[in-house]
Design an enzyme around this catalytic site. Sequence first.
Site, PDB file in Angstrom:
ATOM      1  N   SER A 238       0.853  -1.184   0.000  1.00 23.42           N
ATOM      2  CA  SER A 238       0.000   0.000   0.000  1.00 23.42           C
ATOM      3  C   SER A 238       0.889   1.234   0.000  1.00 23.42           C
ATOM      4  CB  SER A 238      -0.896   0.002   1.233  1.00 23.42           C
ATOM      5  OG  SER A 238      -0.097   0.258   2.371  1.00 23.42           O
ATOM      6  N   LYS A 239       0.250   2.390  -0.053  1.00 24.40           N
ATOM      7  CA  LYS A 239       0.973   3.661  -0.122  1.00 24.40           C
ATOM      8  C   LYS A 239       1.995   3.810   1.007  1.00 24.40           C
ATOM      9  CE  LYS A 239      -2.077   6.759  -2.552  1.00 24.40           C
ATOM     10  NZ  LYS A 239      -3.264   7.543  -2.349  1.00 24.40           N
ATOM     11  N   ARG A 240       1.667   3.197   2.126  1.00 25.34           N
ATOM     12  CA  ARG A 240       2.549   3.219   3.283  1.00 25.34           C
ATOM     13  C   ARG A 240       3.959   2.720   2.929  1.00 25.34           C
ATOM     14  NH1 ARG A 240       2.533  -0.479   7.152  1.00 25.34           N
ATOM     15  NH2 ARG A 240       1.096  -1.922   6.146  1.00 25.34           N
ATOM     16  N   GLY A 242       5.424   3.112   0.048  1.00 20.99           N
ATOM     17  CA  GLY A 242       6.025   3.906  -1.029  1.00 20.99           C
ATOM     18  C   GLY A 242       5.044   3.978  -2.183  1.00 20.99           C
TER      19      GLY A 242
END
Length: 466
Positions: A238-240, A242
Amino acid sequence: MSELRVRFAPSPTGYLHVGGARTALFNWLLAKKQGGTFILRIEDTDVERSTKESVDAILDGMKWLGLEWNEGPFFQSDYFPLYKEYVQKLLDAGKAYKCYCSAEVLDAKRELAMKEGRKPKYDGTCRERSDQPEGPYVIRFKAPRDGATSFDDLIKGTITFPNEELDDLIIQRTDGTPTYNFCVVIDDATMKITTVIRGDDHVNNTPRQVQLYEALGFPVPQFAHVPMILGSDKARLSKRHGATSVIAYRDMGYLPEALMNYLVRLGWSCGDDEIFSRAEMVQKFDIGSIGRSASVFDPDKLNWLNAHYIKSCDPERLAHLLLPHLSSREITTLGGPDLVAVVKTLQERAQTLEEMAERAVFYYNAPTSYDDAALAKFDSSHLLAVFAAVTAKLAAVDVPDVSPIDALFKVVCSENGWKMGQVGQPVRIALSGGTQAPGIAEIVVVLGGTETIRRIEKMQGYLSGK
Ligand code: GLU
């Protein structure tokens, strides 16, 4: 064309995620390999969450990766009448029914089931009712209650669900719109999809879909559920972790062939090979070699592949690809050194185009400050002597090629009893501001004699003013 028909069916509720791109890639590869048809279908029945921007972002991402499709894009929202027709067919055949249970009643039943430790599922209240009361209703599929539903997954093997675990799926909401699992089946069946390759987050939908195929008398396609992509902490990527959007990778300076190569190896292998051209991927790809376990996204490996592709890329193409990365730094190449020549001096060592652009800046903007710590390693008198000797020699020659410039620096060294490092490093700092630049002769050739001398003279001025 073979009989094989595959599809990529993104929901346009965001950008093209690298996981989605990998699913699209596997579909595309199989179609290419078998001479089949690759269909793009936009699953936009969730009108609230689907956006035009998202459709554009998905199409842009696919085009950038070169995942061209043979049919589509088809939009589910254009097919509501078709779905209605099939809902009616099921109703007419007694394989679907109107359910009048209100949301409140269903919620209360669900809560009670959970309290009593039972699996909350629809209890079939309206399954056999023959009256047609006034008021809102949904349409449910009359799912088989006994036995089991299985399918042979090309990646995961046979998967079986006991039918008692699957309740009567809502296929049409109270507002008359069809639901997701129903549309997918109608589309896959009417588009004559033979192999459904998708993320394994859809495994739980598959038995319901298989039951619908069977109820409608459609042939059931083959399924291949691809395991998820995880971040380094083994949680779903996920965006977490990168960037997860394909376009973000383009903007960070990755080449499409590098991302493609990276994605194909994420879950699929062919011996110990790591580097695959598009043609090799197509030739070697087979679904049977997709692994059963989830893969971990490794940015270092992607960087390594990108560096490989940058190194072997045609400099003209790289120069073209580098332009937006230079513009975003407000660098214009007009009146400066030839960008292709610049690229040739940088492509051996850059991991991304962003990095390359950063390193190209000094060619177009003469340094306005210098690495003083690096300069401090030399006496001022030595520096001034080096600059005088080098400019005198340079003024006397053209700057045609790297080797004569190398020779010129050697002569400067031997005439003055200096080592190459004592000459090359000060000149590199004068020309680029720092010490992290390509070979000194390469820089001189690309900048040209006049600009080189101008920059050295500027440095002489800087030293004299100190
Ligand atoms: N629209 C679904 C998604 O984006 C894919 C459904 C499918 O491939 O069957 O996850």
